[in-house]
Scaffold this motif. Structure first.
Motif, PDB file in Angstrom:
ATOM      1  N   THR A   6       0.860  -1.285  -0.104  1.00 37.65           N
ATOM      2  CA  THR A   6       0.088  -0.056   0.018  1.00 37.65           C
ATOM      3  C   THR A   6       0.797   1.253   0.099  1.00 37.65           C
ATOM      4  O   THR A   6       1.837   1.494   1.062  1.00 37.65           O
ATOM      5  CB  THR A   6      -0.878   0.063   1.211  1.00 37.65           C
ATOM      6  N   LEU A   7       0.372   2.179  -1.044  1.00 38.30           N
ATOM      7  CA  LEU A   7       1.437   3.376  -0.883  1.00 38.30           C
ATOM      8  C   LEU A   7       0.940   4.433   0.108  1.00 38.30           C
ATOM      9  O   LEU A   7      -0.313   4.613   0.101  1.00 38.30           O
ATOM     10  CB  LEU A   7       1.232   4.092  -2.550  1.00 38.30           C
ATOM     11  N   PHE A   8       1.534   4.959   0.464  1.00 36.80           N
ATOM     12  CA  PHE A   8       1.145   6.046   1.516  1.00 36.80           C
ATOM     13  C   PHE A   8       2.040   7.485   1.171  1.00 36.80           C
ATOM     14  O   PHE A   8       3.324   7.365   0.642  1.00 36.80           O
ATOM     15  CB  PHE A   8       1.567   5.850   3.240  1.00 36.80           C
ATOM     16  N   ILE A   9       1.498   8.658   1.541  1.00 40.15           N
ATOM     17  CA  ILE A   9       2.114   9.807   1.327  1.00 40.15           C
ATOM     18  C   ILE A   9       2.375  10.413   2.935  1.00 40.15           C
ATOM     19  O   ILE A   9       1.614  10.413   3.694  1.00 40.15           O
ATOM     20  CB  ILE A   9       1.340  11.024   0.669  1.00 40.15           C
ATOM     21  N   GLN A  23      -1.905  10.568   3.872  1.00 37.06           N
ATOM     22  CA  GLN A  23      -3.036   9.878   3.228  1.00 37.06           C
ATOM     23  C   GLN A  23      -2.455   8.392   2.751  1.00 37.06           C
ATOM     24  O   GLN A  23      -1.209   8.338   2.400  1.00 37.06           O
ATOM     25  CB  GLN A  23      -3.671  10.530   2.289  1.00 37.06           C
ATOM     26  N   SER A  24      -3.293   7.720   2.640  1.00 40.80           N
ATOM     27  CA  SER A  24      -3.197   6.166   1.778  1.00 40.80           C
ATOM     28  C   SER A  24      -3.620   6.476   0.425  1.00 40.80           C
ATOM     29  O   SER A  24      -4.604   6.823   0.157  1.00 40.80           O
ATOM     30  CB  SER A  24      -3.746   5.113   2.456  1.00 40.80           C
ATOM     31  N   LEU A  25      -2.835   6.140  -0.636  1.00 37.83           N
ATOM     32  CA  LEU A  25      -2.993   6.167  -2.139  1.00 37.83           C
ATOM     33  C   LEU A  25      -3.751   5.134  -2.664  1.00 37.83           C
ATOM     34  O   LEU A  25      -4.397   5.333  -3.446  1.00 37.83           O
ATOM     35  CB  LEU A  25      -1.609   6.490  -2.444  1.00 37.83           C
ATOM     36  N   GLY A  26      -3.320   3.956  -1.986  1.00 36.42           N
ATOM     37  CA  GLY A  26      -3.974   2.730  -2.656  1.00 36.42           C
ATOM     38  C   GLY A  26      -2.806   1.796  -3.021  1.00 36.42           C
ATOM     39  O   GLY A  26      -1.454   1.957  -2.567  1.00 36.42           O
ATOM     40  N   ALA A  69       0.416  -0.200  -4.822  1.00 42.04           N
ATOM     41  CA  ALA A  69       1.305   0.324  -5.610  1.00 42.04           C
ATOM     42  C   ALA A  69       1.225  -0.344  -7.005  1.00 42.04           C
ATOM     43  O   ALA A  69       0.874  -1.616  -6.841  1.00 42.04           O
ATOM     44  CB  ALA A  69       2.643  -0.252  -4.782  1.00 42.04           C
ATOM     45  N   GLY A  70       1.726   0.382  -7.938  1.00 38.83           N
ATOM     46  CA  GLY A  70       1.702  -0.356  -9.121  1.00 38.83           C
ATOM     47  C   GLY A  70       0.629   0.161 -10.104  1.00 38.83           C
ATOM     48  O   GLY A  70       0.612  -0.026 -11.253  1.00 38.83           O
ATOM     49  N   GLU A  71      -0.666   0.664  -9.417  1.00 36.04           N
ATOM     50  CA  GLU A  71      -1.701   1.014 -10.175  1.00 36.04           C
ATOM     51  C   GLU A  71      -1.573   2.452 -10.640  1.00 36.04           C
ATOM     52  O   GLU A  71      -0.976   3.342  -9.979  1.00 36.04           O
ATOM     53  CB  GLU A  71      -3.029   0.963  -9.406  1.00 36.04           C
ATOM     54  N   ILE A  72      -2.066   2.882 -11.538  1.00 33.75           N
ATOM     55  CA  ILE A  72      -1.836   4.065 -12.514  1.00 33.75           C
ATOM     56  C   ILE A  72      -2.015   5.315 -11.791  1.00 33.75           C
ATOM     57  O   ILE A  72      -1.359   6.432 -11.301  1.00 33.75           O
ATOM     58  CB  ILE A  72      -2.397   4.324 -13.659  1.00 33.75           C
ATOM     59  N   GLU A  73      -3.305   5.653 -11.125  1.00 36.43           N
ATOM     60  CA  GLU A  73      -3.871   6.547 -10.396  1.00 36.43           C
ATOM     61  C   GLU A  73      -3.373   6.905  -9.223  1.00 36.43           C
ATOM     62  O   GLU A  73      -2.736   7.952  -8.913  1.00 36.43           O
ATOM     63  CB  GLU A  73      -5.356   6.531 -10.318  1.00 36.43           C
ATOM     64  N   PRO A  74      -3.020   5.810  -8.331  1.00 32.36           N
ATOM     65  CA  PRO A  74      -2.267   6.114  -6.960  1.00 32.36           C
ATOM     66  C   PRO A  74      -0.887   6.723  -7.222  1.00 32.36           C
ATOM     67  O   PRO A  74      -0.400   7.509  -6.637  1.00 32.36           O
ATOM     68  CB  PRO A  74      -2.343   4.733  -6.289  1.00 32.36           C
ATOM     69  N   GLU A  75      -0.163   5.847  -8.134  1.00 29.65           N
ATOM     70  CA  GLU A  75       1.277   6.302  -8.438  1.00 29.65           C
ATOM     71  C   GLU A  75       1.296   7.587  -8.924  1.00 29.65           C
ATOM     72  O   GLU A  75       2.012   8.517  -8.671  1.00 29.65           O
ATOM     73  CB  GLU A  75       1.733   5.395  -9.535  1.00 29.65           C
ATOM     74  N   THR A  76       0.215   8.128  -9.929  1.00 24.83           N
ATOM     75  CA  THR A  76       0.284   9.464 -10.583  1.00 24.83           C
ATOM     76  C   THR A  76       0.187  10.436  -9.319  1.00 24.83           C
ATOM     77  O   THR A  76       0.817  11.389  -9.267  1.00 24.83           O
ATOM     78  CB  THR A  76      -0.865   9.578 -11.471  1.00 24.83           C
ATOM     79  N   GLU A  77      -1.055   9.959  -8.377  1.00 26.27           N
ATOM     80  CA  GLU A  77      -1.371  11.198  -7.360  1.00 26.27           C
ATOM     81  C   GLU A  77      -0.028  11.164  -6.652  1.00 26.27           C
ATOM     82  O   GLU A  77       0.453  12.480  -6.004  1.00 26.27           O
ATOM     83  CB  GLU A  77      -2.274  10.463  -6.483  1.00 26.27           C
ATOM     84  N   GLY A  78       0.689  10.263  -6.306  1.00 32.64           N
ATOM     85  CA  GLY A  78       1.992  10.406  -5.328  1.00 32.64           C
ATOM     86  C   GLY A  78       3.083  11.163  -6.184  1.00 32.64           C
ATOM     87  O   GLY A  78       3.603  11.985  -5.443  1.00 32.64           O
ATOM     88  N   ILE A  79       3.448  10.979  -7.397  1.00 28.50           N
ATOM     89  CA  ILE A  79       4.213  11.719  -8.443  1.00 28.50           C
ATOM     90  C   ILE A  79       4.056  13.129  -7.925  1.00 28.50           C
ATOM     91  O   ILE A  79       4.448  14.228  -7.896  1.00 28.50           O
ATOM     92  CB  ILE A  79       4.260  11.550  -9.667  1.00 28.50           C
ATOM     93  N   LEU A  80       2.460  13.518  -8.515  1.00 25.34           N
ATOM     94  CA  LEU A  80       2.265  15.045  -8.189  1.00 25.34           C
ATOM     95  C   LEU A  80       2.341  15.546  -7.005  1.00 25.34           C
ATOM     96  O   LEU A  80       2.629  16.672  -6.590  1.00 25.34           O
ATOM     97  CB  LEU A  80       0.746  15.173  -8.522  1.00 25.34           C
ATOM     98  N   THR A  81       1.954  14.933  -5.743  1.00 23.62           N
ATOM     99  CA  THR A  81       2.361  15.235  -4.495  1.00 23.62           C
ATOM    100  C   THR A  81       3.755  15.641  -4.009  1.00 23.62           C
ATOM    101  O   THR A  81       4.085  16.595  -3.481  1.00 23.62           O
ATOM    102  CB  THR A  81       1.716  14.106  -3.385  1.00 23.62           C
TER     103      THR A  81
END
Length: 801
Positions: free
Chosen positions: A252-255, A274-277, A279-291
């Motif tokens: 699970t990806l966290f910020i 927050q928890s993004l969802g 790892a490896g899924e496009i939208e959580p990873e994208t939100e992580g990059i932007l943050t």
């Protein structure tokens, strides 16, 4: 504001601080002991006053910190004279500064200088001493060394290396060997500006020492980006069942946001955001990059939206027509990617009776809507630029502005700022006009439409083959305007390179996405064609014209963009390396470099691959272009744009997507205000990371993928390749291959690896493979077991991987 759980952690680490009352009485009593006698990991920062004095005396150096993403212990800042990069070795020397921060550095005490060993003694240290990679692959690190005890293998030495007999030993083959030496080291003493967002994506883990006092209070956050430190986070901020079921959160990806980093700790203190969802899924990873990169992708607030017209559909007020040149009857059209919705530039080309042409560049008048000192202006200046991801756009301005009010949509009256020239067919400027205008675009062409017209100049296009055309104009009128623009653009481009321009194009990967799932279905290298060049030439012409107009009118206030020359020492080392490779490159000017590179690529089917490898090499010494106000530099020779080889340049043509262009529009309207320069380069990195993300998903979904690859750089235990089918760059490590052994050597400045492959059977001998720059190899891209990671695996010569 720290969460209640984090306040307890801060109280634990900072006894006597403002949060001490958060601790239980017993904890307060016990916390007086742990910090006593704890050895400092990092030096305390200098005072602001001492820093200011040191910068004035030039005993301190300041600059943006760049940390090597492949080797997080290596960092660099530009040298004051811009001739090279200065190397900062190790996390301790960085002193808690993060990538992108503006830092102040000084020489460390001599007892902290590092021992550097000769090649073959310590591969990791040797590689560090050479920067991240050798010439042909490195960012050209500048390694500062003890005067009189340098390293002949270093590609860039600030203090010139002079060797005494006792420092150099002769070898039987006649070569020379350097004894262990101490490297003069730099350390960060102050952070002038924390450019890094202090946010990171990563994973949480339980602490390994279950008996420690911290185990009951903290978890460990491990960032995906190794350039960011690991951090203690409050267990109370973690999911409720994390302690009992930590394995449920292993993927699970966290910020996490870093809130502090003590001098006596290897680890920072962080707060889970927050928890993004997964790892490896496009939208959580994208939100992580932007943050992580500090990109504001939140919805625009009501006070921002209130700055826009509230009565829709909006129509141009009658009084505006009295202030503007009315061009609504002219044949004006846009040429953009087929998916574009924010159309901020349009073109026109009208033949004149004397055989010349009236050519116009018409740019959306965004400054009409974005007034100074408003909430809308403030958010635009902070966002600085629109960010184009593979699957979506994070806009600088609200959608109502980007896609409607300011977008030059067809058959719609729009406010514009125009530059109109009278040009000869050869592109010579006879007359020039600047002013506010009103246009009504007659067609929205894509690059494909314009390219088809260019490739089929005699074809009579039917209505179904191109977008709808305004009834005021015919398909043939638009087609002829495109053809005339193309012919003039070819002349402009040819003259531009004759005058000394340089172009270093990098390959760009594009994707086709599934309309329902958004997943990548395929990928291809984007083709830069004549239609792209047509638009580029006239945008460049407009930007240069506006730069001269501003400088004439406001010589001390003109907002310009300069591009410094490449770092000279790095460039010289790269020239020496190319000479060893049999490539004679002239770098005396941008024009000479451009001509040399284009002569060097060859004419066979791998010419484009060699071009990309060389382009990558010569991009490394290049410096970033920067915005500046003309009044801040006395020497006008520093105004020049190296790559374009022009004295004055600015950004005028993309005000929907770039805030500096809005400032330039205001200046042309004689109302220039102050400007807070945005981190546009940082946003460009986000766009590259988005493409990396989608390609990693594509490899996972559609791999393994086979391709030819060309070697771009050779290290002592690895080598970098350009994967020709996809245009991506990967590093291949020798220890990941089924080798009997390998040998690294340098022939002059030419690095070479000899790989000895295991025999496929007992009857066969080991197969040798020589790897040097431009070597062609076969690779297989395959997904790793780690989310979003994929490897390039070398296939054995003449056989399987």
């Amino acid at each position: 504001e720290p969460s209640p759980a984090l306040r307890v952690i801060l109280a634990y680490f900072f006894p006597g601080g403002p949060y001490t009352t958060c601790l239980a009485p017993g904890d307060r009593k016990n916390r007086s002991k742990p910090t006593r006698g704890r050895k400092k990991v990092f030096e305390a920062y200098m005072s602001r006053e001492d820093v200011s004095a040191g910068l004035k005396r030039k005993t301190l150096i300041q600059g943006p910190l760049r940390i090597n993403p492949k080797k997080y212990h290596e960092a660099f800042i530009p040298s004051p004279d811009s001739t090279r990069d200065i190397f900062i070795d190790g996390v301790v020397a960085r002193n808690r500064a993060l990538n992108g921060d503006i830092v102040v550095v000084t020489l460390l005490p001599k007892d902290q200088w590092k021992v550097i060993k000769p090649d073959g003694c310590d591969n990791e240290t040797t590689e560090t001493a050479q920067g991240s990679d050798p010439p042909g692959s490195s960012p050209g690190a500048c390694v500062l060394r003890d005067p009189g005890k340098g390293d002949v293998n270093s590609p860039d030495v600030v203090i010139e290396a002079q060797f005494d007999d006792e420092d150099v030993e002769g070898k039987q083959d006649g070569s020379r060997e350097i004894k262990d030496q101490k490297q003069l080291s730099l350390g960060v003493v102050y952070i002038l500006e924390k450019k890094h967002s202090r946010a990171a994506t990563g994973f949480i883990r339980l602490l390994t020492d279950r008996n420690s006092e911290l185990f009951k209070k903290c978890a460990m956050f491990s960032p995906v980006d190794h350039r960011v430190p690991r951090a203690y986070v409050a267990l109370a901020d973690c999911p409720p069942d994390f302690i009992t079921r930590p394995e449920d959160y292993s993927n699970t990806l966290f910020i996490c946001r870093i809130v502090d980093w003590r001098e006596d700790s290897n680890f920072a203190l962080g707060q889970l955001a927050q928890s993004l969802g997964q790892a490896g899924e496009i939208e959580p990873e994208t939100e992580g990059i932007l943050t992580e990169y500090g990109v504001d992708f939140s919805d625009f607030q009501p006070d921002v939206l209130e700055c826009l017209p509230q009565s829709l559909p909006w129509v141009i007020p009658p009084e505006e027509f009295a202030k503007r040149r009315d061009l609504r009857q002219e044949c004006i059209f846009t040429i953009d990617p087929s998916t574009a919705r924010d159309l901020d530039d349009a073109l026109s080309c009208k033949p004149l009776p004397d055989g010349n042409f009236e050519v116009g560049v018409h740019i959306a008048d965004v400054s009409y809507f974005v007034k100074e000192d408003t909430a809308l202006d403030e958010i635009a200046s902070k966002r600085a630029t629109s960010v184009y991801l593979v699957q979506k756009v994070i806009p600088m301005l609200p959608k109502l502005l980007c896609e409607q009010l300011c977008s030059l949509n067809p058959m719609t009256d729009r406010l514009t700022f125009s530059v109109i020239w009278k040009l000869t067919p050869q592109g010579k400027i006879l007359d020039e006009w600047f002013g506010r205008t009103v246009i009504c675009s007659c067609a929205k062409l894509s690059y494909d439409h314009a390219q088809s017209m260019i490739e089929n100049p005699e074809k009579a296009f039917v209505a179904e083959e191109i977008p709808a055309i305004s009834p005021r104009h015919s398909v043939d009128e638009v087609r002829q305007a495109v053809l005339n623009l193309h012919q003039i653009a070819k002349q402009l481009r040819e003259q531009r390179f004759m005058d000394g321009a340089l172009r270093l194009d990098q390959l760009k990967l594009s994707f086709t996405l599934d309309k329902e799932s958004g997943m990548p279905q395929g990928c291809y290298i984007y083709q830069y064609r004549d239609s792209n060049k047509l638009v580029e030439e006239f945008m460049l012409l407009a930007n240069m014209a506006v730069a001269h107009q501003m400088h004439r009118s406001f010589p001390s206030k003109a907002l310009l963009r300069r591009h410094p020359p490449p770092q000279s020492k790095m460039l010289k080392d790269l020239m020496d390396f190319c000479s060893q490779m049999g490539l004679e490159i002239d770098c005396s000017s941008a024009k000479a470099l451009h001509e040399s590179l284009n002569k060097t690529f060859g004419a066979d089917k791998y010419a484009e691959a060699r071009k990309e490898v060389l382009t990558n090499m010569f991009s490394r010494p290049m410096q970033m272009a920067v915005y500046f106000c003309a009044g801040t530099l006395e020497d006008e020779t520093l105004f020049r744009h190296y790559a374009l080889n022009v004295p004055l340049y600015t950004h005028f043509t993309s005000p929907i997507r770039r805030y500096p262009d809005i400032m330039v529009h205001r200046l042309l309207s004689a109302s220039l205000g102050g400007m807070e320069e945005g981190d546009i380069q940082q946003q460009a990195e986000v766009q590259e990371l988005s493409a990396d993300l989608f390609f990693a998903v594509f490899v996972k979904e559609c791999g393994p993928l086979e391709s030819e690859a060309m070697v771009m750089g050779v290290l002592n235990e690895a080598f970098d390749v350009l994967v020709l089918r996809f245009g991506v760059q990967k590093r291949i490590y020798c220890n990941a291959l089924p080798l009997v052994g390998f040998q690294f050597q340098k022939l002059g400045k030419k690095p070479q690896l000899t790989l000895m492959w295991e025999p496929e059977s007992l009857e066969q001998d080991a197969v040798q493979q020589v790897i040097t720059v431009f070597t062609l190899v076969e690779v297989v891209l395959r997904s790793d077991n780690v989310p979003l990671k994929y490897s390039a695996v070398l296939k054995r010569p003449g056989g399987e991987e």
